[in-house]
Design an enzyme around this catalytic site. Structure first.
Site, PDB file in Angstrom:
ATOM      1  N   HIS A 208      39.235 -39.546 -10.899  1.00 23.82           N
ATOM      2  CA  HIS A 208      39.536 -38.290 -10.587  1.00 23.82           C
ATOM      3  C   HIS A 208      39.442 -37.283 -11.541  1.00 23.82           C
ATOM      4  O   HIS A 208      39.338 -36.110 -11.217  1.00 23.82           O
ATOM      5  CB  HIS A 208      40.884 -38.164  -9.724  1.00 23.82           C
ATOM      6  CG  HIS A 208      42.144 -38.300 -10.420  1.00 23.82           C
ATOM      7  ND1 HIS A 208      42.577 -39.483 -10.753  1.00 23.82           N
ATOM      8  CD2 HIS A 208      42.878 -37.426 -11.087  1.00 23.82           C
ATOM      9  CE1 HIS A 208      43.877 -39.330 -11.505  1.00 23.82           C
ATOM     10  NE2 HIS A 208      43.770 -37.932 -11.740  1.00 23.82           N
ATOM     11  N   ASP A 209      39.974 -37.727 -12.877  1.00 27.06           N
ATOM     12  CA  ASP A 209      39.532 -36.646 -14.109  1.00 27.06           C
ATOM     13  C   ASP A 209      38.347 -36.970 -14.827  1.00 27.06           C
ATOM     14  O   ASP A 209      38.376 -36.406 -15.858  1.00 27.06           O
ATOM     15  CB  ASP A 209      40.958 -37.035 -14.992  1.00 27.06           C
ATOM     16  CG  ASP A 209      42.202 -36.517 -14.346  1.00 27.06           C
ATOM     17  OD1 ASP A 209      42.120 -35.323 -13.626  1.00 27.06           O
ATOM     18  OD2 ASP A 209      43.372 -36.761 -14.642  1.00 27.06           O
ATOM     19  N   LYS A 212      37.260 -34.355 -17.163  1.00 25.45           N
ATOM     20  CA  LYS A 212      37.861 -33.863 -18.350  1.00 25.45           C
ATOM     21  C   LYS A 212      37.047 -34.430 -19.738  1.00 25.45           C
ATOM     22  O   LYS A 212      37.192 -33.914 -20.797  1.00 25.45           O
ATOM     23  CB  LYS A 212      39.200 -34.549 -18.602  1.00 25.45           C
ATOM     24  CG  LYS A 212      40.100 -33.957 -17.565  1.00 25.45           C
ATOM     25  CD  LYS A 212      41.685 -34.606 -18.063  1.00 25.45           C
ATOM     26  CE  LYS A 212      42.484 -33.692 -17.204  1.00 25.45           C
ATOM     27  NZ  LYS A 212      43.747 -34.445 -17.148  1.00 25.45           N
ATOM     28  N   HIS A 237      37.803 -29.034 -14.734  1.00 23.83           N
ATOM     29  CA  HIS A 237      37.599 -30.320 -14.827  1.00 23.83           C
ATOM     30  C   HIS A 237      37.232 -31.025 -13.294  1.00 23.83           C
ATOM     31  O   HIS A 237      36.346 -32.022 -13.142  1.00 23.83           O
ATOM     32  CB  HIS A 237      38.670 -31.412 -15.526  1.00 23.83           C
ATOM     33  CG  HIS A 237      39.772 -31.739 -14.751  1.00 23.83           C
ATOM     34  ND1 HIS A 237      40.751 -30.674 -14.886  1.00 23.83           N
ATOM     35  CD2 HIS A 237      40.372 -32.560 -13.955  1.00 23.83           C
ATOM     36  CE1 HIS A 237      41.919 -31.292 -14.168  1.00 23.83           C
ATOM     37  NE2 HIS A 237      41.606 -32.399 -13.424  1.00 23.83           N
ATOM     38  N   HIS A 262      43.240 -30.996  -7.061  1.00 21.61           N
ATOM     39  CA  HIS A 262      44.381 -29.972  -7.616  1.00 21.61           C
ATOM     40  C   HIS A 262      44.326 -28.949  -6.718  1.00 21.61           C
ATOM     41  O   HIS A 262      45.047 -27.826  -6.973  1.00 21.61           O
ATOM     42  CB  HIS A 262      43.736 -29.351  -8.970  1.00 21.61           C
ATOM     43  CG  HIS A 262      44.424 -30.468 -10.190  1.00 21.61           C
ATOM     44  ND1 HIS A 262      45.409 -30.700 -10.585  1.00 21.61           N
ATOM     45  CD2 HIS A 262      43.428 -31.246 -10.900  1.00 21.61           C
ATOM     46  CE1 HIS A 262      45.400 -31.634 -11.614  1.00 21.61           C
ATOM     47  NE2 HIS A 262      44.267 -31.886 -11.753  1.00 21.61           N
ATOM     48  N   ASP A 290      48.818 -37.920  -7.956  1.00 18.60           N
ATOM     49  CA  ASP A 290      48.587 -37.261  -9.660  1.00 18.60           C
ATOM     50  C   ASP A 290      50.066 -36.557 -10.142  1.00 18.60           C
ATOM     51  O   ASP A 290      50.323 -37.007 -11.235  1.00 18.60           O
ATOM     52  CB  ASP A 290      47.395 -36.348  -9.395  1.00 18.60           C
ATOM     53  CG  ASP A 290      46.782 -35.888 -10.666  1.00 18.60           C
ATOM     54  OD1 ASP A 290      47.376 -36.731 -11.758  1.00 18.60           O
ATOM     55  OD2 ASP A 290      46.206 -34.932 -10.721  1.00 18.60           O
TER      56      ASP A 290
HETATM   57 FE   LIG Z   1      43.199 -33.955 -12.549  1.00 19.70          FE
END
Ligand SMILES: [Fe+2]
Length: 342
Positions: A208-209, A212, A237, A262, A290
């Site tokens: 999910h990140d 980044k 991100h 997010h 998260d």
């Molecule tokens: Fe995130």
């Protein structure tokens, strides 16, 4: 030539019948009652049984019922002195091919035997064909399942490789994605997701990140407070992750789960300020997992706040920022000691 078992209590009939059949090239064996016939069946293979109905001891019908059950490849013809339609029907119901009335003619007997043997051959071939077909379908299904399994393994491998790529640049989030994926899957199971849907959610959780990757490592691991400009950069991100993943045709909406993780249900999240009804339930689950994981563990800009603070955050904002059902499921998991971070 076919092997025929003649069962009759009258010796003259046994002799006459086997004479006729031997002359036509058949190999005949005779039995004077059912028990003798049972023994012969055990000794050798027969293609056909020619059996009298009325015999002392076990009746012809009972013997044939036994023989057809034990040796399904045998054809049977009943022979009787009485033309009784009820008995004839019982015999045919047993799976007997023909029913001959004594005294019989030579030709009639031979035609009946030829027909029975032909029908038997057809039925055996048919069965073999059907079994062959079933076996083929089974083998192909196995092969398909096998290659699906390999594909799935390859898919999981690629996703883990992507996850590693982000985490190698950003040691502080190392393991974060994995733990989020674990918690999100447990919440989803409690919410009644199918195994397949949980799999999709799990894979999205693990990467999910991913976005980044585009953020300078100095910002990601910077201790202390980050500036607004830096935070704006970090906020890109989800969209970067989405752009990397959107072209891949996953069996689940993984790119969207990454894009929306997010967002908050009151529209206060980023990047698109979407509200609850526009978000995938999967995205809302990853969002909650998260936050809980991030607060419970150590970050470069602050020490771990602990699981209690993390759970306070989601219960305090249940229905505002976070989906109430997801929050409830998450609180229950920790409350009942059914989940803990590794
Ligand atoms: Fe995130």
């Amino acid at each position: 030539m076919a092997h025929i078992l003649i069962v009759d209590d009258e010796e003259t009939i046994r002799q006459l019948t086997s004479q006729i059949l031997e002359m036509s090239g058949y190999n005949c064996y005779v039995a004077s009652d059912a028990s003798e016939a049972r023994n012969l069946l055990k000794e050798r293979k027969f293609e056909l049984i020619l059996c009298d109905i009325n015999m002392p001891g076990e009746s012809g019908l009972d013997f044939v019922r036994y023989a057809l059950a034990e040796y399904p490849d045998i054809a049977a013809i009943m022979v009787t002195a009485m033309d009784d339609p009820v008995i004839g029907e019982i015999a045919l119901d047993l799976g007997v091919y023909d029913y001959i009335i004594k005294p019989f003619e030579r030709n009639g007997l031979l035609i009946s035997i030829t027909n029975a043997l032909k029908r038997r051959r057809l039925e055996i071939d048919n069965r073999a064909y059907r079994e062959g077909l079933e076996k083929m379908v089974e083998e192909r299904t196995d092969a398909l399942r096998d290659s699906m399994q390999k594909l799935r393994k390859a898919l999981e491998g690629s996703i883990h490789a992507m996850a590693l790529t982000v985490e190698m640049r950003d040691p502080y989030t190392a393991g974060h994605q994995q733990r989020v994926a674990d918690l999100a899957s447990s919440i989803a199971k409690d919410l009644g997701f199918s195994e397949d849907r949980v799999n999709g959610l799990y894979m999205a959780g693990v990467i999910h990140d991913l976005g980044k990757i585009s953020i300078p490592a100095e910002i990601l691991s910077k201790p202390g407070k980050i500036s607004e400009i830096e935070f704006d950069l970090i906020k890109t991100h989800p969209k970067v992750g989405y752009d990397i993943l959107k072209a891949i045709e996953f069996p689940w909406p993984i790119a969207r789960m990454v894009l929306e993780h997010h967002e908050r249900i009151n529209g206060s999240g980023y990047p698109s300020r979407l509200s609850g009804e526009d978000l995938l339930l999967e995205s809302k689950i990853i969002g909650v997992a998260d936050v809980v994981e991030a607060m419970a563990t150590h970050r470069p800009y602050r020490p771990a706040l602990g699981i209690d603070k993390a759970l306070d955050e989601i219960s305090g904002n249940k229905g505002k920022l976070y989906d109430p059902d997801v929050v409830e499921a998450c609180l229950k998991l920790f409350g009942e000691n059914r989940f803990s971070f590794n």
